[in-house]
Design a protein around this motif. Sequence first.
Motif, PDB file in Angstrom:
ATOM      1  N   LEU A 294       0.726  -1.140   0.049  1.00 37.34           N
ATOM      2  CA  LEU A 294       0.033   0.039   0.022  1.00 37.34           C
ATOM      3  C   LEU A 294       0.865   1.374   0.109  1.00 37.34           C
ATOM      4  CD1 LEU A 294      -2.596  -1.050   2.894  1.00 37.34           C
ATOM      5  CD2 LEU A 294      -2.727  -1.568   0.466  1.00 37.34           C
ATOM      6  N   ALA A 295       0.823   2.189  -1.257  1.00 32.03           N
ATOM      7  CA  ALA A 295       1.406   3.365  -0.934  1.00 32.03           C
ATOM      8  C   ALA A 295       0.771   4.475  -0.606  1.00 32.03           C
ATOM      9  CB  ALA A 295       1.891   3.623  -2.559  1.00 32.03           C
ATOM     10  N   GLY A 296       1.139   5.271   0.390  1.00 24.82           N
ATOM     11  CA  GLY A 296       0.182   6.427   0.917  1.00 24.82           C
ATOM     12  C   GLY A 296       0.400   7.729   0.059  1.00 24.82           C
ATOM     13  N   PRO A 297      -0.263   8.481   0.091  1.00 23.40           N
ATOM     14  CA  PRO A 297      -1.089   8.575   1.559  1.00 23.40           C
ATOM     15  C   PRO A 297      -2.266   7.787   1.485  1.00 23.40           C
ATOM     16  CG  PRO A 297      -1.468  10.605   0.100  1.00 23.40           C
ATOM     17  CD  PRO A 297      -0.338  10.042  -0.350  1.00 23.40           C
ATOM     18  N   HIS A 298      -2.730   7.147   2.618  1.00 21.70           N
ATOM     19  CA  HIS A 298      -3.932   6.601   2.833  1.00 21.70           C
ATOM     20  C   HIS A 298      -4.990   7.362   3.123  1.00 21.70           C
ATOM     21  CE1 HIS A 298      -0.858   3.758   3.115  1.00 21.70           C
ATOM     22  NE2 HIS A 298      -0.153   4.212   4.223  1.00 21.70           N
ATOM     23  N   ASN A 299      -6.322   6.949   2.609  1.00 21.76           N
ATOM     24  CA  ASN A 299      -7.291   7.785   2.758  1.00 21.76           C
ATOM     25  C   ASN A 299      -7.645   7.924   4.390  1.00 21.76           C
ATOM     26  OD1 ASN A 299      -7.357   7.922  -0.237  1.00 21.76           O
ATOM     27  ND2 ASN A 299      -9.145   6.733  -0.435  1.00 21.76           N
TER      28      ASN A 299
ATOM     29  N   PRO B 241     -16.260   3.440  -4.660  1.00 21.99           N
ATOM     30  CA  PRO B 241     -15.624   2.908  -6.013  1.00 21.99           C
ATOM     31  C   PRO B 241     -14.221   3.423  -6.116  1.00 21.99           C
ATOM     32  CG  PRO B 241     -17.048   4.917  -6.392  1.00 21.99           C
ATOM     33  CD  PRO B 241     -17.150   4.493  -4.893  1.00 21.99           C
ATOM     34  N   ASN B 242     -13.693   4.148  -5.504  1.00 19.68           N
ATOM     35  CA  ASN B 242     -12.225   4.898  -5.851  1.00 19.68           C
ATOM     36  C   ASN B 242     -11.267   4.363  -4.718  1.00 19.68           C
ATOM     37  OD1 ASN B 242     -13.009   6.491  -7.891  1.00 19.68           O
ATOM     38  ND2 ASN B 242     -13.790   7.763  -6.526  1.00 19.68           N
ATOM     39  N   GLU B 243     -11.480   3.310  -3.821  1.00 22.71           N
ATOM     40  CA  GLU B 243     -10.768   2.767  -2.922  1.00 22.71           C
ATOM     41  C   GLU B 243     -10.827   1.413  -2.368  1.00 22.71           C
ATOM     42  OE1 GLU B 243     -11.106   5.459   0.444  1.00 22.71           O
ATOM     43  OE2 GLU B 243     -12.408   4.216   1.429  1.00 22.71           O
TER      44      GLU B 243
ATOM     45  N   ILE C 196      -7.579  -0.149   6.404  1.00 23.84           N
ATOM     46  CA  ILE C 196      -6.622   0.884   5.876  1.00 23.84           C
ATOM     47  C   ILE C 196      -7.508   1.132   4.575  1.00 23.84           C
ATOM     48  CG2 ILE C 196      -4.664   1.715   4.908  1.00 23.84           C
ATOM     49  CD1 ILE C 196      -3.398  -0.503   6.770  1.00 23.84           C
ATOM     50  N   GLY C 197      -8.119   2.461   4.371  1.00 21.83           N
ATOM     51  CA  GLY C 197      -8.680   2.744   2.898  1.00 21.83           C
ATOM     52  C   GLY C 197      -7.559   3.328   2.089  1.00 21.83           C
ATOM     53  N   ASN C 198      -7.235   2.555   0.924  1.00 22.73           N
ATOM     54  CA  ASN C 198      -6.236   2.934   0.169  1.00 22.73           C
ATOM     55  C   ASN C 198      -7.043   3.491  -1.370  1.00 22.73           C
ATOM     56  OD1 ASN C 198      -3.512   3.066   1.401  1.00 22.73           O
ATOM     57  ND2 ASN C 198      -3.051   2.685  -1.001  1.00 22.73           N
ATOM     58  N   PRO C 199      -6.268   4.318  -2.027  1.00 24.41           N
ATOM     59  CA  PRO C 199      -6.884   4.770  -2.996  1.00 24.41           C
ATOM     60  C   PRO C 199      -6.591   3.776  -4.216  1.00 24.41           C
ATOM     61  CG  PRO C 199      -5.531   6.454  -2.282  1.00 24.41           C
ATOM     62  CD  PRO C 199      -5.289   5.384  -1.279  1.00 24.41           C
ATOM     63  N   ASN C 200      -7.470   3.537  -5.068  1.00 19.27           N
ATOM     64  CA  ASN C 200      -6.961   2.770  -6.608  1.00 19.27           C
ATOM     65  C   ASN C 200      -5.777   3.190  -7.030  1.00 19.27           C
ATOM     66  OD1 ASN C 200      -9.254   1.037  -5.823  1.00 19.27           O
ATOM     67  ND2 ASN C 200     -10.560   2.133  -7.287  1.00 19.27           N
ATOM     68  N   GLY C 201      -5.060   2.424  -7.600  1.00 16.38           N
ATOM     69  CA  GLY C 201      -3.632   2.777  -8.004  1.00 16.38           C
ATOM     70  C   GLY C 201      -2.794   2.933  -7.159  1.00 16.38           C
ATOM     71  N   ASN C 202      -2.841   2.849  -5.938  1.00 15.23           N
ATOM     72  CA  ASN C 202      -1.970   3.063  -4.727  1.00 15.23           C
ATOM     73  C   ASN C 202      -1.741   1.616  -4.171  1.00 15.23           C
ATOM     74  OD1 ASN C 202      -1.725   5.617  -5.604  1.00 15.23           O
ATOM     75  ND2 ASN C 202      -1.934   6.674  -3.763  1.00 15.23           N
ATOM     76  N   TRP C 203      -2.222   0.552  -4.595  1.00 16.49           N
ATOM     77  CA  TRP C 203      -1.951  -0.732  -3.784  1.00 16.49           C
ATOM     78  C   TRP C 203      -1.622  -1.760  -5.263  1.00 16.49           C
ATOM     79  CZ3 TRP C 203      -5.234  -4.180  -5.785  1.00 16.49           C
ATOM     80  CH2 TRP C 203      -6.614  -3.543  -6.181  1.00 16.49           C
ATOM     81  N   ARG C 204      -0.976  -2.973  -4.608  1.00 11.48           N
ATOM     82  CA  ARG C 204      -0.981  -4.028  -5.553  1.00 11.48           C
ATOM     83  C   ARG C 204      -0.585  -5.303  -4.913  1.00 11.48           C
ATOM     84  NH1 ARG C 204       4.635  -5.896  -6.990  1.00 11.48           N
ATOM     85  NH2 ARG C 204       6.082  -4.730  -5.618  1.00 11.48           N
ATOM     86  N   PHE C 205      -0.953  -6.429  -5.581  1.00 10.94           N
ATOM     87  CA  PHE C 205      -0.839  -7.644  -5.188  1.00 10.94           C
ATOM     88  C   PHE C 205       0.375  -8.192  -5.868  1.00 10.94           C
ATOM     89  CE2 PHE C 205      -5.341  -7.202  -4.159  1.00 10.94           C
ATOM     90  CZ  PHE C 205      -5.196  -7.523  -2.738  1.00 10.94           C
ATOM     91  N   TRP C 206       0.968  -9.142  -5.126  1.00 10.39           N
ATOM     92  CA  TRP C 206       1.994 -10.185  -5.798  1.00 10.39           C
ATOM     93  C   TRP C 206       1.792 -11.556  -5.093  1.00 10.39           C
ATOM     94  CZ3 TRP C 206       4.064  -6.390  -2.467  1.00 10.39           C
ATOM     95  CH2 TRP C 206       4.979  -6.717  -1.592  1.00 10.39           C
TER      96      TRP C 206
END
Length: 130
Positions: A22-27, A92-94, A49-59
């Motif tokens: 999760l990349a910040g800033p977090h919502n 829809p944005n997080e 942790i509410g995180n904006p779309n585009g600022n998180w990823r799975f691997w």
Amino acid sequence: MKTAQSQVLKGHCLCGACKFELAGPHNWVGNCYCESCRRATASPMTTWIGNPNGNWRFWGIQPKTYRSSDHAERGFCPDCGSQLYYKSERYPNEVHFYAALLEDPAKISPSSEYHSEERINWPGIAVHES
């Protein structure tokens, strides 16, 4: 120095197969007491942790999803079953990630509460040494 809101946070499921970043800033970071979250986690509340779309990823292994209501899905590890996230058409944005899955949960601190009217009113809990 990075603040808790701007730093990159890493987490993973119980077995470590599903990893996220999760990349910040977090919502926002907050505790939820709703029945749905309690049942999903088998606990009296959970911290998100509410995180904006585009600022998180799975691997690693990609999560499986479960449609928990007509507007929401929950993601979980297909190997160990750990809950990973909550995603809703209402937001829809997080995406909401479980804070307890962070490699270092002490890096964040909840600043809000949600659905506190659904809080379980258990009396004080005694601490037992293990």
